[in-house]
Design an enzyme around this catalytic site. Structure first.
Site, PDB file in Angstrom:
ATOM      1  N   GLU A  59     -46.844  84.340 -67.162  1.00  0.00           N
ATOM      2  CA  GLU A  59     -46.649  85.405 -68.302  1.00  0.00           C
ATOM      3  C   GLU A  59     -47.804  85.344 -69.768  1.00  0.00           C
ATOM      4  OE1 GLU A  59     -47.943  88.006 -67.001  1.00  0.00           O
ATOM      5  OE2 GLU A  59     -47.452  87.298 -64.737  1.00  0.00           O
ATOM      6  N   TYR A 142     -46.459  94.666 -71.371  1.00  0.00           N
ATOM      7  CA  TYR A 142     -46.896  94.535 -70.029  1.00  0.00           C
ATOM      8  C   TYR A 142     -46.142  93.441 -69.383  1.00  0.00           C
ATOM      9  CZ  TYR A 142     -48.792  91.032 -67.392  1.00  0.00           C
ATOM     10  OH  TYR A 142     -50.200  90.729 -66.333  1.00  0.00           O
ATOM     11  N   ASP A 160     -52.826  95.497 -67.104  1.00  0.00           N
ATOM     12  CA  ASP A 160     -53.149  94.698 -68.212  1.00  0.00           C
ATOM     13  C   ASP A 160     -54.499  95.444 -67.886  1.00  0.00           C
ATOM     14  OD1 ASP A 160     -54.172  94.166 -65.663  1.00  0.00           O
ATOM     15  OD2 ASP A 160     -54.126  92.152 -66.459  1.00  0.00           O
TER      16      ASP A 160
END
Length: 345
Positions: A59, A142, A160
């Site tokens: 991520e 996020y 996102d």
DNA sequence: CATACGTGGAT
DNA sequence: TATCCAAGTAT
């Protein structure tokens, strides 16, 4: 079993979505999207398991960075730092070296800082809620939701760039700020939040793309109010243009490189070729000319051979580096690109 | 809320 | 060639 925080998903429990007006429509959307995802999802290395360390690393690397650019770095980084303990124990320079060329180097510093916190204060165990994950350096709203949903099945939606675009097209109108998070939470499938979140992003990345979306391949086109391109609210920010020249000094298998200031705003502490004073551009024969853009500036870059060293801007910070040591140094992406172009890396 | 932060591939 | 823009975060 992990503890849920009401505040993290309260708006979604009622299933009130403006994009999908009824609960029945939301269910159909989830079913079709997930069926499509299971059939078409890309075989990506961070989808092998739910190890939070691996999910976390993916991520962070994927922030504002394309999948294609990440895949190679991901494998090498995991090999070099296979666990949060190994990462925490590493020197920052090693972490940056492994990140060199991927960009947004602050991510690497914060990843390293977060690893130290995880090991020292959490015994190497990851928090399993979005709320607690968000307290770590480099983990924003996020990323916290992504890790919590994918690694720990916490029913929190992510937003996102992909999800934003998908939601806008489905709803057929602009949605902004907090409303995006509410919509995403309302549509989320809380029984498989990690898969659903990834499905939304996968759809945005491969079907519901910017420009011309592939609506004929879309599993949820019947739910979509737009079915085509959106009017772009283009905010074209102008790139500044600048010329810059570097000098290539080479001596018996070594390069002369300089380290950027530790307190520089751009790529602090990273290594690059010595830069020549502005006026030197165009005064000597180029080994190489190329273009390179760094955030808000578009550079025309010229690399010249070893010339009078007094025009070098920052010679005092320089060092001769053995060719074989280059891989262990945090080079800037531009320096990496130059050396690669000259077949020296 | 706007801006800076890197890079390379797509259009 | 020029512009866009990608699984955002910190300030």
């Amino acid at each position: 079993m992990h503890t849920m925080r009401k505040s993290a998903y309260k708006s979604g429990v009622a299933g009130k979505s403006n994009a999908l007006k009824s609960a029945a429509r939301a269910r159909r959307f989830r079913r079709r999207l997930l069926a499509w995802y299971y059939a078409h999802k890309r075989d990506l290395p961070w989808r092998e398991n739910r190890d939070p360390y691996r999910i976390w690393l993916s991520e962070i690397m994927l922030q504002q960075t394309r999948v294609a650019a990440v895949v190679g770095y991901y494998a090498k980084f995991l090999q070099r730092f296979p666990s949060v303990e190994k990462l925490a124990a590493a020197r920052e320079e090693s972490v940056l070296a492994a990140w060199s060329g991927l960009g947004y180097y602050r991510r690497a510093r914060m990843l390293h800082a977060a690893a130290k916190v995880l090991v020292k204060a959490h015994g190497g165990i990851f928090p399993n809620t979005s709320e607690d994950l968000k307290k770590l350096p480099g983990i924003g709203r996020y990323t916290a939701a992504a890790i919590a949903s994918i690694a720990f099945a916490q029913p929190v939606a992510v937003v996102d760039g992909n999800v934003e675009r998908v939601l806008q097209r489905i709803a057929g109108r602009e949605i902004s700020g907090e409303h995006l998070w509410e919509e995403a939470q309302a549509i989320l499938d809380p029984s498989q939040p990690g898969e659903f979140n990834q499905a939304m992003m996968e759809l945005g990345a491969t079907v519901c793309v910017p420009g011309q979306p592939l609506c004929h391949s879309c599993p949820v086109h019947s739910s979509c109010a737009t079915r085509g391109p959106r009017q772009s609210a283009g905010k074209a920010l102008r790139l500044r243009k600048r010329e810059i020249s570097y000098m290539l000094r080479r001596k018996s298998g070594s390069f002369f490189l300089v380290q950027r200031a530790k307190n520089a705003k751009l790529m602090p502490g990273m290594w690059e070729l010595p830069e020549l004073a502005d006026k030197q551009f165009g005064k000597s024969k180029a080994l190489l000319v190329l273009r390179h853009s760094i955030t808000v500036t578009d550079y025309r870059v010229k690399v010249v051979e070893d010339i009078t060293p007094e025009v070098v801007l920052n010679p005092s910070t320089g060092k001769w580096i053995q060719e074989g040591r280059l891989a262990q140094l945090p080079l800037t992406g531009l320096t990496r690109k130059i050396l690669r172009s000259l077949k020296m890396l």
